[in-house]
Design a protein around this motif. Sequence first.
Motif, mmCIF file in Angstrom:
data_model
loop_
_atom_site.group_PDB
_atom_site.id
_atom_site.type_symbol
_atom_site.label_atom_id
_atom_site.label_comp_id
_atom_site.label_asym_id
_atom_site.label_seq_id
_atom_site.Cartn_x
_atom_site.Cartn_y
_atom_site.Cartn_z
ATOM 1 N N SER A 127 -49.071 -23.132 25.389
ATOM 2 C CA SER A 127 -49.643 -23.982 26.448
ATOM 3 C C SER A 127 -49.446 -23.335 27.813
ATOM 4 O O SER A 127 -50.382 -23.278 28.625
ATOM 5 C CB SER A 127 -48.999 -25.369 26.418
ATOM 6 N N ARG A 153 -40.925 -30.915 28.621
ATOM 7 C CA ARG A 153 -41.874 -31.886 28.049
ATOM 8 C C ARG A 153 -42.107 -33.037 29.025
ATOM 9 O O ARG A 153 -41.168 -33.527 29.639
ATOM 10 C CB ARG A 153 -41.360 -32.458 26.720
ATOM 11 N N ALA A 199 -51.361 -32.099 16.983
ATOM 12 C CA ALA A 199 -51.018 -32.062 18.402
ATOM 13 C C ALA A 199 -51.975 -31.090 19.097
ATOM 14 O O ALA A 199 -52.472 -30.156 18.472
ATOM 15 C CB ALA A 199 -49.578 -31.600 18.568
ATOM 16 N N ASP A 200 -52.244 -31.359 20.368
ATOM 17 C CA ASP A 200 -53.215 -30.566 21.119
ATOM 18 C C ASP A 200 -52.603 -30.041 22.415
ATOM 19 O O ASP A 200 -51.757 -30.694 23.020
ATOM 20 C CB ASP A 200 -54.421 -31.428 21.536
ATOM 21 N N ILE A 201 -53.101 -28.898 22.830
ATOM 22 C CA ILE A 201 -52.868 -28.384 24.181
ATOM 23 C C ILE A 201 -54.122 -28.721 24.997
ATOM 24 O O ILE A 201 -55.241 -28.548 24.493
ATOM 25 C CB ILE A 201 -52.677 -26.861 24.153
ATOM 26 N N ASP A 216 -48.190 -35.766 24.572
ATOM 27 C CA ASP A 216 -47.181 -35.056 25.360
ATOM 28 C C ASP A 216 -47.744 -33.759 25.930
ATOM 29 O O ASP A 216 -48.603 -33.129 25.316
ATOM 30 C CB ASP A 216 -45.985 -34.649 24.476
ATOM 31 N N MET A 236 -45.916 -23.720 20.314
ATOM 32 C CA MET A 236 -47.044 -24.419 20.947
ATOM 33 C C MET A 236 -46.772 -24.598 22.446
ATOM 34 O O MET A 236 -47.682 -24.438 23.276
ATOM 35 C CB MET A 236 -47.251 -25.782 20.276
ATOM 36 N N ALA A 237 -45.523 -24.911 22.812
ATOM 37 C CA ALA A 237 -45.169 -25.035 24.237
ATOM 38 C C ALA A 237 -45.381 -23.695 24.946
ATOM 39 O O ALA A 237 -45.932 -23.640 26.063
ATOM 40 C CB ALA A 237 -43.720 -25.502 24.373
ATOM 41 N N GLU A 244 -47.858 -29.131 13.946
ATOM 42 C CA GLU A 244 -46.620 -29.670 14.504
ATOM 43 C C GLU A 244 -46.491 -29.209 15.954
ATOM 44 O O GLU A 244 -46.905 -28.087 16.272
ATOM 45 C CB GLU A 244 -45.385 -29.135 13.735
ATOM 46 N N PRO A 245 -45.877 -30.021 16.816
ATOM 47 C CA PRO A 245 -45.679 -29.599 18.217
ATOM 48 C C PRO A 245 -44.472 -28.672 18.360
ATOM 49 O O PRO A 245 -43.484 -29.005 19.014
ATOM 50 C CB PRO A 245 -45.476 -30.925 18.946
ATOM 51 N N TRP A 248 -52.993 -28.434 16.101
ATOM 52 C CA TRP A 248 -51.701 -27.879 15.685
ATOM 53 C C TRP A 248 -51.059 -28.844 14.689
ATOM 54 O O TRP A 248 -51.042 -30.050 14.906
ATOM 55 C CB TRP A 248 -50.789 -27.706 16.903
ATOM 56 N N GLU A 265 -43.492 -36.518 28.394
ATOM 57 C CA GLU A 265 -43.772 -37.262 27.158
ATOM 58 C C GLU A 265 -44.231 -38.690 27.411
ATOM 59 O O GLU A 265 -43.819 -39.320 28.386
ATOM 60 C CB GLU A 265 -42.472 -37.363 26.334
#
Lengths: 146, 146
Positions: B114, A99, B2-4, A3, B110-111, B105-106, B103, A101
């Motif tokens: 990003s 998002r 989770a990744d950016i 995502d 994190m958003a 957890e997303p 990460w 996704e």
Amino acid sequence: MADIAHRIGVTCTPEAVYRALTTVDGLAGWWTRDTDGDGDAGGVLRFGFEPGACAMKVLETRPAAHVLWETVEGPQEWMGTRIRFDLSKEGDYTIVLFRHEGWREPVEFMAHCSTKWAIFLMSLKRMVETGQGEPAPDDVRISDWH
Amino acid sequence: MADIAHRIGVTCTPEAVYRALTTVDGLAGWWTRDTDGDGDAGGVLRFGFEPGACAMKVLETRPAAHVLWETVEGPQEWMGTRIRFDLSKEGDYTIVLFRHEGWREPVEFMAHCSTKWAIFLMSLKRMVETGQGEPAPDDVRISDWH
């Protein structure tokens, strides 16, 4: 599955952001001038860009709170992915939690789209706050992939 | 996990981008003016921001090609995460493929990160192309979380 996620705060009401996400004039003011269709639940929105076009089926809308689209035309990597905007009020800001996704793989094109989405969300913020966004084809060029 | 991920293209040599990622002057020109430490492999870089500071251990460097950091001080959600820059040449552009990986957890933070990373990478692009970036504390404010 992978995502893209972004979070911005806009100094305006959730209603104003919601209009920018669900009306042709609103979307044309920050994403691409070449927008048409129907932004209400059940509708389809079409968006034209220099590299190509895409279409989104509007799956869900909740006034001033939530918009969910599914990609029904567009780049092969986007097909079936979902784009979600969740709005909430935090002090002076309307928070937009975005998002994109359901990418099958975290390909390099996804990294490109993540950066472009951030730029377009900042265009949304500017459009709602000042009346002037930077929609395609006047969007900021970030690389050879535009 | 989770990744950016982000991808930008900079109209300059990979060497120029590499300098902006591995020297205190370079990093202070696009990320935060409050930078010190050692950007070579084995070194530790410290970065100050209004909301707090962070430190990165430099795990790997390959001139004009690759930089890998691990967060050793900073926000709790960043601890142990890795930040990776991979450089390649595509026509007139040096492509920067960026990842902030691992990460747990997303989460909403994190958003936020990003979106901020996209803004800072555009600051890196501008700094290398024009000599003038927008490092903290003069970075673009995107929300209540700065």
